[in-house]
Design a protein around this motif. Sequence first.
Motif, PDB file in Angstrom:
ATOM      1  N   GLY A  88       5.973 -46.589  64.570  1.00 32.40           N
ATOM      2  CA  GLY A  88       7.360 -46.920  64.253  1.00 32.40           C
ATOM      3  C   GLY A  88       8.333 -45.843  64.671  1.00 32.40           C
ATOM      4  O   GLY A  88       9.409 -46.128  65.216  1.00 32.40           O
ATOM      5  N   ILE A  89       7.955 -44.569  64.432  1.00 38.20           N
ATOM      6  CA  ILE A  89       8.844 -43.464  64.805  1.00 38.20           C
ATOM      7  C   ILE A  89       9.004 -43.390  66.316  1.00 38.20           C
ATOM      8  O   ILE A  89      10.114 -43.213  66.837  1.00 38.20           O
ATOM      9  N   ILE A  90       7.898 -43.545  67.049  1.00 40.45           N
ATOM     10  CA  ILE A  90       7.962 -43.520  68.514  1.00 40.45           C
ATOM     11  C   ILE A  90       8.805 -44.687  69.021  1.00 40.45           C
ATOM     12  O   ILE A  90       9.587 -44.539  69.971  1.00 40.45           O
ATOM     13  N   TYR A  91       8.663 -45.836  68.377  1.00 40.54           N
ATOM     14  CA  TYR A  91       9.461 -47.003  68.764  1.00 40.54           C
ATOM     15  C   TYR A  91      10.956 -46.717  68.572  1.00 40.54           C
ATOM     16  O   TYR A  91      11.779 -47.047  69.428  1.00 40.54           O
ATOM     17  N   ILE A  92      11.310 -46.074  67.460  1.00 40.58           N
ATOM     18  CA  ILE A  92      12.719 -45.727  67.199  1.00 40.58           C
ATOM     19  C   ILE A  92      13.226 -44.738  68.239  1.00 40.58           C
ATOM     20  O   ILE A  92      14.318 -44.906  68.801  1.00 40.58           O
ATOM     21  N   PHE A  93      12.433 -43.697  68.510  1.00 38.48           N
ATOM     22  CA  PHE A  93      12.836 -42.713  69.526  1.00 38.48           C
ATOM     23  C   PHE A  93      12.992 -43.376  70.888  1.00 38.48           C
ATOM     24  O   PHE A  93      13.948 -43.114  71.626  1.00 38.48           O
ATOM     25  N   ASP A  94      12.030 -44.256  71.217  1.00 37.67           N
ATOM     26  CA  ASP A  94      12.024 -44.913  72.530  1.00 37.67           C
ATOM     27  C   ASP A  94      13.199 -45.870  72.677  1.00 37.67           C
ATOM     28  O   ASP A  94      13.741 -46.054  73.767  1.00 37.67           O
ATOM     29  N   THR A  95      13.622 -46.472  71.559  1.00 42.61           N
ATOM     30  CA  THR A  95      14.697 -47.463  71.593  1.00 42.61           C
ATOM     31  C   THR A  95      16.083 -46.837  71.518  1.00 42.61           C
ATOM     32  O   THR A  95      16.992 -47.192  72.269  1.00 42.61           O
ATOM     33  N   PHE A  96      16.252 -45.879  70.605  1.00 40.74           N
ATOM     34  CA  PHE A  96      17.584 -45.335  70.335  1.00 40.74           C
ATOM     35  C   PHE A  96      17.840 -43.962  70.961  1.00 40.74           C
ATOM     36  O   PHE A  96      18.990 -43.551  71.101  1.00 40.74           O
ATOM     37  N   PHE A  97      16.773 -43.253  71.322  1.00 44.30           N
ATOM     38  CA  PHE A  97      16.954 -41.933  71.944  1.00 44.30           C
ATOM     39  C   PHE A  97      16.107 -41.809  73.218  1.00 44.30           C
ATOM     40  O   PHE A  97      15.317 -40.873  73.368  1.00 44.30           O
ATOM     41  N   PRO A  98      16.246 -42.758  74.135  1.00 48.99           N
ATOM     42  CA  PRO A  98      15.422 -42.713  75.354  1.00 48.99           C
ATOM     43  C   PRO A  98      15.842 -41.558  76.264  1.00 48.99           C
ATOM     44  O   PRO A  98      17.024 -41.226  76.359  1.00 48.99           O
ATOM     45  N   LEU A  99      14.839 -40.966  76.911  1.00 51.88           N
ATOM     46  CA  LEU A  99      15.109 -39.873  77.847  1.00 51.88           C
ATOM     47  C   LEU A  99      14.822 -40.350  79.263  1.00 51.88           C
ATOM     48  O   LEU A  99      13.705 -40.785  79.558  1.00 51.88           O
ATOM     49  N   ALA A 100      15.816 -40.265  80.120  1.00 49.23           N
ATOM     50  CA  ALA A 100      15.638 -40.674  81.516  1.00 49.23           C
ATOM     51  C   ALA A 100      14.810 -39.648  82.279  1.00 49.23           C
ATOM     52  O   ALA A 100      14.163 -39.965  83.273  1.00 49.23           O
ATOM     53  N   SER A 101      14.839 -38.399  81.818  1.00 47.48           N
ATOM     54  CA  SER A 101      14.079 -37.328  82.462  1.00 47.48           C
ATOM     55  C   SER A 101      13.651 -36.338  81.391  1.00 47.48           C
ATOM     56  O   SER A 101      14.204 -36.321  80.282  1.00 47.48           O
ATOM     57  N   PRO A 102      12.649 -35.491  81.674  1.00 43.61           N
ATOM     58  CA  PRO A 102      12.178 -34.508  80.691  1.00 43.61           C
ATOM     59  C   PRO A 102      13.293 -33.547  80.272  1.00 43.61           C
ATOM     60  O   PRO A 102      14.243 -33.304  81.021  1.00 43.61           O
ATOM     61  N   LEU A 103      13.161 -32.998  79.058  1.00 46.04           N
ATOM     62  CA  LEU A 103      14.141 -32.024  78.566  1.00 46.04           C
ATOM     63  C   LEU A 103      14.161 -30.786  79.440  1.00 46.04           C
ATOM     64  O   LEU A 103      15.196 -30.166  79.643  1.00 46.04           O
ATOM     65  N   VAL A 104      12.973 -30.412  79.940  1.00 44.34           N
ATOM     66  CA  VAL A 104      12.870 -29.292  80.879  1.00 44.34           C
ATOM     67  C   VAL A 104      12.110 -29.770  82.111  1.00 44.34           C
ATOM     68  O   VAL A 104      11.309 -30.694  82.037  1.00 44.34           O
ATOM     69  N   THR A 105      12.363 -29.155  83.232  1.00 48.09           N
ATOM     70  CA  THR A 105      11.759 -29.624  84.483  1.00 48.09           C
ATOM     71  C   THR A 105      10.336 -29.096  84.691  1.00 48.09           C
ATOM     72  O   THR A 105       9.573 -29.687  85.440  1.00 48.09           O
ATOM     73  N   ASP A 106       9.997 -27.986  84.047  1.00 45.54           N
ATOM     74  CA  ASP A 106       8.684 -27.367  84.235  1.00 45.54           C
ATOM     75  C   ASP A 106       7.619 -28.167  83.488  1.00 45.54           C
ATOM     76  O   ASP A 106       7.661 -28.299  82.258  1.00 45.54           O
ATOM     77  N   LEU A 107       6.620 -28.688  84.222  1.00 46.78           N
ATOM     78  CA  LEU A 107       5.570 -29.488  83.608  1.00 46.78           C
ATOM     79  C   LEU A 107       4.742 -28.682  82.614  1.00 46.78           C
ATOM     80  O   LEU A 107       4.325 -29.197  81.569  1.00 46.78           O
ATOM     81  N   ILE A 108       4.487 -27.420  82.955  1.00 45.89           N
ATOM     82  CA  ILE A 108       3.687 -26.576  82.063  1.00 45.89           C
ATOM     83  C   ILE A 108       4.384 -26.409  80.715  1.00 45.89           C
ATOM     84  O   ILE A 108       3.748 -26.482  79.653  1.00 45.89           O
ATOM     85  N   VAL A 109       5.704 -26.189  80.755  1.00 47.38           N
ATOM     86  CA  VAL A 109       6.467 -26.037  79.509  1.00 47.38           C
ATOM     87  C   VAL A 109       6.403 -27.320  78.692  1.00 47.38           C
ATOM     88  O   VAL A 109       6.176 -27.289  77.474  1.00 47.38           O
ATOM     89  N   ASN A 110       6.588 -28.470  79.345  1.00 48.05           N
ATOM     90  CA  ASN A 110       6.486 -29.750  78.646  1.00 48.05           C
ATOM     91  C   ASN A 110       5.106 -29.937  78.035  1.00 48.05           C
ATOM     92  O   ASN A 110       4.981 -30.407  76.894  1.00 48.05           O
ATOM     93  N   LEU A 111       4.072 -29.578  78.790  1.00 49.24           N
ATOM     94  CA  LEU A 111       2.702 -29.725  78.305  1.00 49.24           C
ATOM     95  C   LEU A 111       2.449 -28.833  77.097  1.00 49.24           C
ATOM     96  O   LEU A 111       1.955 -29.295  76.055  1.00 49.24           O
TER      97      LEU A 111
END
Length: 281
Positions: A88-111
């Motif tokens: 449910g929480i992921i559904y809310i984030f995905d619906t109301f706070f979708p991200l078109a791109s990662p918060l940071v560009t570095d894959l290692i940082v995201n990981l």
Amino acid sequence: MNQTLKSYLWISIGSLLVAIGISFFLIPANLATGGITGLAMIINALFPQISIGNALIVLNILLFIIGFLTIGKAFGGKTIYASFLLTGIIYIFDTFFPLASPLVTDLIVNLIVGVLISGIGLGVVFNQNASTGGTDIIAKVLNKFFNIEIGKSLLIADFVVVSLAAFSFGIELAIYAFLGIFFNGLIIDSVIEGFNLKISVSINSVKSEEIQTYIVNHLDRGATIYTARGAYSKSNREIVNSVMNKKEFVKLKNHVKTIDPNAFIMVSSVREVLGEGFYSH
């Protein structure tokens, strides 16, 4: 606070952390690090019209039906609660706070950040004797019908998901996902160990009776008494040994310092304690 309510509160906090790590770091970077969420990401990549949140809901329902039919009533209310709360929480984030791109560009940082946050959350959930469902159910089915150990079954399920991710997101992202699975396991184990860490303390003091009374009456803990002979003094003295949590140890240490500043105290960390007054299996 009621113990059951407290447990569900911790599960809610853990599920929220898992959702934050997945929704804001792993999903936007296409890092399908195993689990049912990774499978939902793959479905979304193949069929963009199906959102990750909707895919999670359908997959969770299917897996729980399979689980109930094949394993029976082995799923507690906590696991059902954690699974659908996370969805449910992921559904809310995905619906109301979708991200078109990662918060940071570095894959290692995201990981690293995504796995760290979600791993801590999973550790919190697992520490409350619950799970977030998903591939845990697949692991239990494999364990029942093929006699494969739970740990290996879970690794197989996650390995299949990550392998599928290689076809959807490319081999580079799949390699990152494999690293994510590895680090996720380490983080979960570390979090659970931190929650369950206990202190074993041995005290050599002339105030042995007072210390025993304090442990039993004020800390509500048991103690074991040994008689030891000093190599230097050649005299016999009682050694008080007890196991407790860190807060209780601080209280005991302060008490012992007050009544016997010369007391000899030995302290060690204990990773797990089973039995009366502690967890039981």
